[in-house]
Scaffold this active site. Sequence first.
Site: not given
Length: 640
Positions: A238, A241, A370, A462
């Site tokens: 993404h 990110e 991410h 994440e």
Amino acid sequence: MRPPPPPLLFAMLVLAAARPWCEPTPDAAATCVDLQLQTCSDASYNQTTFPTLLEHRSRVAVESSSEYILLSVLHHLLEGHCNPDLRLLGCAVLVPRCEGGRARRPCRHVCEELRDACQPAFDAIDMAWPYFLDCGRYFVGREEGCYNPLEKLRGGLDVVEEALPSGLPPTFLRFTHHSYAQMVRVLKQTAARCTHIAKTYSIGRSFDGRELLVIEFSSLPGQHELMEPEVKLIGNIHGNEVAGREMLIYLAQYLCSEYLLGSARIQRLLNTTRIHLLPSMNPDGYEVAAAEGAGYNGWTSGRQNAQNLDLNRNFPDLTSEYYRLASARSIRSGHIAIPQHYWWGKVAPETKAIMKWMRTIPFVLSASLHGGDLVVSYPFDFSKHPQEEKMFSPTPDEKMFQLLAKAYADVHPGMMDRSENRCGGNFLKSGSIINGADWYSFTGGMSDFNYLHSNCFEITVELGCVKFPPGEALYTIWQHNKEPLLNFVEMVHRGIKGVVMDKFGKPVKNARILVKGIRHDITTAPDGDYWRLLPPGSHIVIAQAPGYSKVIKKVIIPARMKRAGRVDFILQPLRIRPKTFLLGPRRSGPGGAGPHREPEESSQEPLGARRQPAAGGSKPWWWSYFTSLGQHQPRWLLKY
């Protein structure tokens, strides 16, 4: 049925006229004029001459030609594949470079290399290679003074040494955000410093034509070594990110420096593991996010690629197929074929590049980095009941995936912080790890695809609640993630590894490795070697291949064992070849190779571009784009 072309695209196409096959005019004295064509505005030269090699006598004649219009829309038809390389190559013929009163020809070897790389994309949409890109007719050899029309494109990737502030060692890391050009420069400089253990390579291009650049580390960079496991780490899927992008840039520099400094841990890791780092899978989206800047970036600005596609929703949904087949208890999962209908939709060039990469290299372990929370998730990401937005949906390798996730989370200071008010505090009770579908369910994810289509186990990390953190936060983020990244990569050496061969010592490719009680198989690489990630305990392992008797072995993996145990198999040929290899019903039809057997090579759709049913059963789907041209339709694009 394919939708009609966009109005702007349609308007451009109706201007086109087909060109006859022309003999190229010989090089002669010419009058150089400014190059004023939008489609060729980023060429490596700024002057051209008329008439051109195709006998166009003015800029207007070029702009109204079917060749020029094709170059303008080809990246749409091929969905970004070979863009902008093909366009720049075509510009070199349509509007030749003019220097010192003489037209210069592009190099034949550049055309031939690009034709070899891009021909599958044309084949996939049943389009003939454009006549004006005939490498033997319009291009010349080096001995004739040719030039490389992609030199400007390649020039942006050249290594340019940047002087460090005085007194700083070459191992110094700059904890700052890197633009695309800076990222490429750092990766190439790092590979140049550690040429004996590192190299860079591209797996393809983004929709806007940026290289998807990888740096690999190995004792023999550029080649797979027998029983050396392959690991990939991917950042920036993404575009907004960005912490993962920077972590992998720093990790590349760190691995190089520590190896040169004699770190026993890093030298042992790189001498036994082949590591591939792709810092930015979505460089186009990053440009959108970076334009807003850290602290100003919205939650979604730059998330998608240049086609407005979410790359982590763009992979084939094999999880639904797995659930459909899971009710048949005799069927084992693994290597599920990509359904044909998947190619009829929009498939991003970045997605295709990853899938082609996975076919090329026998990856064992992977992580996708991410941002937006602080947790490690693992497959499945899609709920076994589609109506449930949150539902625990484990893979057959649930225990192993938990170990992989914990290998990262348990050594991450932020994830181990016991405060419930911190970023990611809602995952504290689960140890900062979670099954993806138990968090939120979605289809088309990269991690599920890795597990169900290949041998690779992938987790999602994440890295924090701020998707585009300010530069001053990057040092702390690196300090929190350096050890987890190394600890995770080292997990590739858990379980067992070995070679499957026949009685003559010849490797058996695509033999299946089964583990009793874990309904997920992996296959051997072309050299017959395999790696099977397994948790500690006692396991019954089976190796089998068509035409051979299966071999069964009992394996015990101690809890503290950190190096993969060596388990080889020698298969004996069957006297009578059985009609079926593995138990379970066979499936037929397009993409019909089920998870119980290895899919045929011919069942795989070429990754060059999407394929759709031919319009009317006679002409390819894209021909409708050109029907308005009447008698001037570019019939040279048809294969018959």
